[in-house]
Design an enzyme around this catalytic site. Sequence first.
Site, PDB file in Angstrom:
ATOM      1  N   GLY A  54      -3.956  -2.688  -0.973  1.00 16.49           N
ATOM      2  CA  GLY A  54      -3.140  -3.777  -0.759  1.00 16.49           C
ATOM      3  C   GLY A  54      -3.086  -4.839  -1.775  1.00 16.49           C
ATOM      4  O   GLY A  54      -4.316  -5.387  -2.137  1.00 16.49           O
ATOM      5  N   ARG A  90      -7.095  -0.655 -10.811  1.00 22.18           N
ATOM      6  CA  ARG A  90      -5.915  -0.142 -10.349  1.00 22.18           C
ATOM      7  C   ARG A  90      -4.930  -0.853 -11.055  1.00 22.18           C
ATOM      8  O   ARG A  90      -4.928  -1.917 -11.430  1.00 22.18           O
ATOM      9  CB  ARG A  90      -5.852  -0.308  -8.901  1.00 22.18           C
ATOM     10  CG  ARG A  90      -6.583   0.484  -7.927  1.00 22.18           C
ATOM     11  CD  ARG A  90      -6.141   0.577  -6.399  1.00 22.18           C
ATOM     12  NE  ARG A  90      -4.798   1.443  -6.406  1.00 22.18           N
ATOM     13  CZ  ARG A  90      -3.900   1.200  -5.310  1.00 22.18           C
ATOM     14  NH1 ARG A  90      -4.430   0.691  -4.278  1.00 22.18           N
ATOM     15  NH2 ARG A  90      -2.973   1.977  -4.995  1.00 22.18           N
ATOM     16  N   GLN A 200      -0.572   5.234   4.772  1.00 25.48           N
ATOM     17  CA  GLN A 200      -0.968   4.003   5.325  1.00 25.48           C
ATOM     18  C   GLN A 200      -0.269   3.420   6.472  1.00 25.48           C
ATOM     19  O   GLN A 200      -0.673   2.537   7.233  1.00 25.48           O
ATOM     20  CB  GLN A 200      -0.707   2.896   3.830  1.00 25.48           C
ATOM     21  CG  GLN A 200      -1.811   3.015   2.824  1.00 25.48           C
ATOM     22  CD  GLN A 200      -1.223   4.165   1.818  1.00 25.48           C
ATOM     23  OE1 GLN A 200      -0.423   5.118   2.067  1.00 25.48           O
ATOM     24  NE2 GLN A 200      -1.486   3.672   0.461  1.00 25.48           N
ATOM     25  N   ASP A 241       3.831  -4.809  -4.582  1.00 22.65           N
ATOM     26  CA  ASP A 241       2.684  -5.054  -5.586  1.00 22.65           C
ATOM     27  C   ASP A 241       2.957  -5.961  -6.926  1.00 22.65           C
ATOM     28  O   ASP A 241       1.957  -6.306  -7.402  1.00 22.65           O
ATOM     29  CB  ASP A 241       2.305  -3.598  -5.906  1.00 22.65           C
ATOM     30  CG  ASP A 241       1.629  -3.093  -4.521  1.00 22.65           C
ATOM     31  OD1 ASP A 241       2.596  -2.478  -3.840  1.00 22.65           O
ATOM     32  OD2 ASP A 241       0.537  -2.970  -4.378  1.00 22.65           O
ATOM     33  N   ASN A 251       7.079  -1.479  -5.236  1.00 20.79           N
ATOM     34  CA  ASN A 251       6.151  -1.152  -4.056  1.00 20.79           C
ATOM     35  C   ASN A 251       5.864   0.352  -3.975  1.00 20.79           C
ATOM     36  O   ASN A 251       6.228   1.095  -4.824  1.00 20.79           O
ATOM     37  CB  ASN A 251       6.937  -1.866  -2.740  1.00 20.79           C
ATOM     38  CG  ASN A 251       6.297  -1.892  -1.567  1.00 20.79           C
ATOM     39  OD1 ASN A 251       4.765  -2.336  -1.629  1.00 20.79           O
ATOM     40  ND2 ASN A 251       6.701  -1.471  -0.438  1.00 20.79           N
ATOM     41  N   LYS A 252       5.032   0.536  -2.805  1.00 14.38           N
ATOM     42  CA  LYS A 252       4.709   1.935  -2.501  1.00 14.38           C
ATOM     43  C   LYS A 252       5.946   2.783  -2.624  1.00 14.38           C
ATOM     44  O   LYS A 252       7.133   2.454  -2.200  1.00 14.38           O
ATOM     45  CB  LYS A 252       4.262   1.737  -1.106  1.00 14.38           C
ATOM     46  CG  LYS A 252       3.556   3.354  -0.443  1.00 14.38           C
ATOM     47  CD  LYS A 252       2.562   3.906  -1.560  1.00 14.38           C
ATOM     48  CE  LYS A 252       1.535   2.824  -1.854  1.00 14.38           C
ATOM     49  NZ  LYS A 252       0.578   3.443  -2.853  1.00 14.38           N
TER      50      LYS A 252
HETATM   51  O1  MRU Z   1      -1.479   1.817  -2.606  1.00 14.31           O
HETATM   52  P1  MRU Z   1      -1.782   0.729  -1.615  1.00 14.31           P
HETATM   53  O2  MRU Z   1      -2.258   1.301  -0.310  1.00 14.31           O
HETATM   54  O3  MRU Z   1      -2.700  -0.540  -2.380  1.00 14.31           O
HETATM   55  O4  MRU Z   1      -0.262   0.073  -1.707  1.00 14.31           O
HETATM   56  C1  MRU Z   1      -0.047  -1.131  -0.904  1.00 14.31           C
HETATM   57  C2  MRU Z   1       1.299  -1.415  -0.904  1.00 14.31           C
HETATM   58  O5  MRU Z   1       2.272  -0.917  -1.547  1.00 14.31           O
HETATM   59  C3  MRU Z   1       1.890  -2.344   0.031  1.00 14.31           C
HETATM   60  O6  MRU Z   1       2.958  -2.369   0.331  1.00 14.31           O
HETATM   61  C4  MRU Z   1       1.688  -3.829  -0.995  1.00 14.31           C
HETATM   62  O7  MRU Z   1       0.629  -3.973  -1.693  1.00 14.31           O
HETATM   63  C5  MRU Z   1       2.090  -5.040  -0.339  1.00 14.31           C
HETATM   64  S1  MRU Z   1       0.629  -5.476   0.600  1.00 14.31           S
HETATM   65  C6  MRU Z   1       0.727  -6.754   1.211  1.00 14.31           C
END
Ligand code: MRU
Length: 362
Positions: A54, A90, A200, A241, A251-252
């Site tokens: 996150g 990352r 997630q 992100d 975003n994801k």
């Molecule tokens: O790969 P992750 O689990 O770190 O990805 C997280 C996301 O895509 C969240 O939607 C994003 O970080 C927003 S968190 C408040």
Amino acid sequence: MKIDGRQWRSVWAEPDGRAIGVIDQTCLPHRFATVRLEDAAAAGHAIRSMLIRGAPLIGAVAGYGLALALREDSSDAALDAAHATLLATRPTAVNLRWALDDVRAAVGHLPPAERAAAAWARAGAIAEEDVEINRTIGEHGLDLIGRHRQAEGPVNILTHCNAGWLATVDWGTALSPIYQAHDAGIPVHVWVDETRPRNQGAALTAWELGCHGVPHTVIADNAGGHLMRLGKVDLCIVGTDRVAANGDVCNKIGTYLKALAAHDNGVPFHVALPSPTIDWTLTSGDATPIEQRDGDEQRWVWGRSETGEIARVAVVPDGSAVGNWAFDVTPARLVTSLITERGVVPATAEGLAGLFPDRAAA
Ligand code: MRU
């Protein structure tokens, strides 16, 4: 937020001041475990292996990681090396770079002997600021949710991935308005995208919402468009992100498809973000570095067996090629609004710059 009545954050300074504690998110939802991170290598490993994840939480843990590195060696060279090592953990969440730059700027001008303590204090302040930012995002988003309140039935909100308190220090971004609406007595129901490949949504968002008593339903990633066509989604709220200065949202993976479906069905698509998630150096989202992760995340799925064991099972034939893009970019034109700690604005360069004139000009 509370788990079984006890208040938790997703990262904290240990009482002895020598380490940080985090929740091991790879164990959820089946087991709750915490981990003590005593040095920069452990903090870096926690980010890279997604023990914590996150965007805002990645930034907070990286800030502490840099402080821990300075306890071992506080020279200029060590500061730069630790910054570079943590930055490489990352690629996509810009909060990582933001927090590392912030902590380095706060201590770089100090004599080396004073740097570790100052960095620890600054990392703690970043974590505290994150809590307040996300609480405020929730207040602004609560208004948006309230507008959809009807005489009967809950407001149905679709979210993707986990942008809850586990993804931040507390409250969450996309989930903060939902928690605050629920607490204010607005009936809400959340459609939770499972969010393959790492799930997630199914594992973390559903667990969080369940701990807080928020009604929710986990759906297959591909169900959202169908539900929107049926009129079963009042609005979407997701996290991000990295937001480019023009309002494009990374975003994801899968977020873009939800935004397309929302646009086609006239469903508002809101993105909740703390200001450290804005990358003012990007004029468009096209240049966002998109993380490509190990294909094993596609090949295997972790879960609890009927006999209670945590196990991973293969879901892809041996020998099939896999592709694992972890993020996508949603063009600003598909985003109804950006919910920030300073208010709600259209996803445009003017909208963002108007809200953050100090940072846009920098
Ligand atoms: O790969 P992750 O689990 O770190 O990805 C997280 C996301 O895509 C969240 O939607 C994003 O970080 C927003 S968190 C408040």
